[in-house]
Design a protein around this motif. Structure first.
Motif, PDB file in Angstrom:
ATOM      1  N   LEU A 200       0.817  -1.210   0.000  1.00 58.14           N
ATOM      2  CA  LEU A 200       0.000   0.000   0.000  1.00 58.14           C
ATOM      3  C   LEU A 200       0.854   1.264   0.000  1.00 58.14           C
ATOM      4  O   LEU A 200       1.935   1.282   0.595  1.00 58.14           O
ATOM      5  N   VAL A 201       0.345   2.302  -0.649  1.00 56.45           N
ATOM      6  CA  VAL A 201       0.808   3.666  -0.390  1.00 56.45           C
ATOM      7  C   VAL A 201      -0.319   4.277   0.414  1.00 56.45           C
ATOM      8  O   VAL A 201      -1.424   4.497  -0.086  1.00 56.45           O
ATOM      9  N   SER A 202      -0.051   4.477   1.690  1.00 62.08           N
ATOM     10  CA  SER A 202      -1.067   4.878   2.656  1.00 62.08           C
ATOM     11  C   SER A 202      -0.860   6.330   3.060  1.00 62.08           C
ATOM     12  O   SER A 202       0.258   6.744   3.354  1.00 62.08           O
ATOM     13  N   LEU A 203      -1.929   7.100   3.066  1.00 61.69           N
ATOM     14  CA  LEU A 203      -1.888   8.497   3.493  1.00 61.69           C
ATOM     15  C   LEU A 203      -2.733   8.631   4.754  1.00 61.69           C
ATOM     16  O   LEU A 203      -3.871   8.162   4.783  1.00 61.69           O
ATOM     17  N   LEU A 204      -2.173   9.262   5.787  1.00 59.04           N
ATOM     18  CA  LEU A 204      -2.882   9.368   7.060  1.00 59.04           C
ATOM     19  C   LEU A 204      -3.555  10.722   7.196  1.00 59.04           C
ATOM     20  O   LEU A 204      -2.906  11.734   7.443  1.00 59.04           O
ATOM     21  N   ASP A 205      -4.861  10.735   7.023  1.00 61.35           N
ATOM     22  CA  ASP A 205      -5.683  11.928   7.188  1.00 61.35           C
ATOM     23  C   ASP A 205      -6.039  12.055   8.675  1.00 61.35           C
ATOM     24  O   ASP A 205      -5.625  11.236   9.490  1.00 61.35           O
ATOM     25  N   ALA A 206      -6.856  13.029   9.027  1.00 56.03           N
ATOM     26  CA  ALA A 206      -7.189  13.281  10.430  1.00 56.03           C
ATOM     27  C   ALA A 206      -7.868  12.099  11.102  1.00 56.03           C
ATOM     28  O   ALA A 206      -7.569  11.781  12.253  1.00 56.03           O
ATOM     29  N   ASP A 207      -8.772  11.429  10.382  1.00 53.45           N
ATOM     30  CA  ASP A 207      -9.523  10.347  11.019  1.00 53.45           C
ATOM     31  C   ASP A 207      -9.551   9.049  10.208  1.00 53.45           C
ATOM     32  O   ASP A 207     -10.277   8.125  10.534  1.00 53.45           O
ATOM     33  N   ARG A 208      -8.748   8.996   9.156  1.00 48.78           N
ATOM     34  CA  ARG A 208      -8.730   7.788   8.329  1.00 48.78           C
ATOM     35  C   ARG A 208      -7.358   7.582   7.720  1.00 48.78           C
ATOM     36  O   ARG A 208      -6.552   8.497   7.619  1.00 48.78           O
ATOM     37  N   GLN A 209      -7.142   6.361   7.331  1.00 42.25           N
ATOM     38  CA  GLN A 209      -5.983   5.980   6.542  1.00 42.25           C
ATOM     39  C   GLN A 209      -6.536   5.695   5.149  1.00 42.25           C
ATOM     40  O   GLN A 209      -7.383   4.812   4.982  1.00 42.25           O
ATOM     41  N   TRP A 210      -6.091   6.484   4.164  1.00 47.15           N
ATOM     42  CA  TRP A 210      -6.605   6.349   2.804  1.00 47.15           C
ATOM     43  C   TRP A 210      -5.483   5.840   1.908  1.00 47.15           C
ATOM     44  O   TRP A 210      -4.340   6.293   2.009  1.00 47.15           O
ATOM     45  N   PHE A 211      -5.814   4.902   1.025  1.00 46.33           N
ATOM     46  CA  PHE A 211      -4.804   4.265   0.194  1.00 46.33           C
ATOM     47  C   PHE A 211      -4.764   4.889  -1.194  1.00 46.33           C
ATOM     48  O   PHE A 211      -5.695   4.725  -1.973  1.00 46.33           O
TER      49      PHE A 211
END
Length: 194
Positions: free
Chosen positions: A69-80
């Motif tokens: 995964l390339v995972s991005l950490l937003d305020a309340d979620r981990q979005w791929f």
């Protein structure tokens, strides 16, 4: 302006201006600035892109793992931004392994999540995708802010050597280059239109 500090072997410290990230630098602990930098990339909720999809495909093949995964950490979620071997597009941040990864400079490796007190009761370990092995390295931008991670997941425990860690860390450099190239191209398009 936020400066990193680096402590030398003699105990002396020096300030390092933004844009220069020393090897092994711990990401800056400023969640507001981190989230702002992540949003400025324009990556969240964007369409799939070959540069990122190719990276996770290569990672799966090279490391012989079912999920990358390339995972991005937003305020309340981990979005791929990119994923291979995982059906879901995002998970809640509070159960994301990557929330630990973005706090450090080196790859985080969990050889057996079922034996790690941080993760043994995690829904991602107890249920789908049944994570046992996790290795993730932070994607740290030139301002020292961790945007997310490149991570590998397997459903069986496994070891992960020094060379593997180095290769995984190098993938974050590739991911950051793709992010920066994308931002540059967007600026070029905007300047042509404006």
């Amino acid at each position: 302006m936020t400066f990193l500090t680096e402590t030398g072997a003699s105990g002396t410290t020096r300030e390092i201006p933004p844009g220069i990230i020393p090897r092994g630098a711990v990401p800056i602990d400023d969640e507001t600035a981190r989230l702002e930098a992540l949003r400025r990339t324009g990556l969240l909720d964007s369409e799939p892109e070959p540069a990122f999809d190719d990276l996770v495909s290569w990672a799966c093949d090279h490391f012989r793992v079912p999920i990358a995964l390339v995972s991005l950490l937003d305020a309340d979620r981990q979005w791929f931004k990119a994923r291979r071997g995982l059906a879901v597009q995002e998970t809640p941040r509070d159960i994301a392994f990557c929330r630990f990864t973005i706090r450090q400079s080196l790859p985080m490796v969990v050889e057996d999540a079922a034996c790690d007190p941080r993760f043994q009761n995690n829904p991602l370990v107890l249920g789908e995708p049944h994570i046992r092995f996790y290795a993730g390295a932070p994607i740290i931008n030139r301002d020292g802010l961790a945007l997310g991670s490149v991570c590998l997941i397997d459903t069986v425990p496994r070891s992960f050597g020094t060379v593997d860690r180095m290769v995984l860390a190098q993938l974050t450099v590739t991911a950051l280059a793709a992010i920066e190239r994308r931002q540059y191209e967007k600026l070029q398009d905007e300047s042509r239109q404006g």
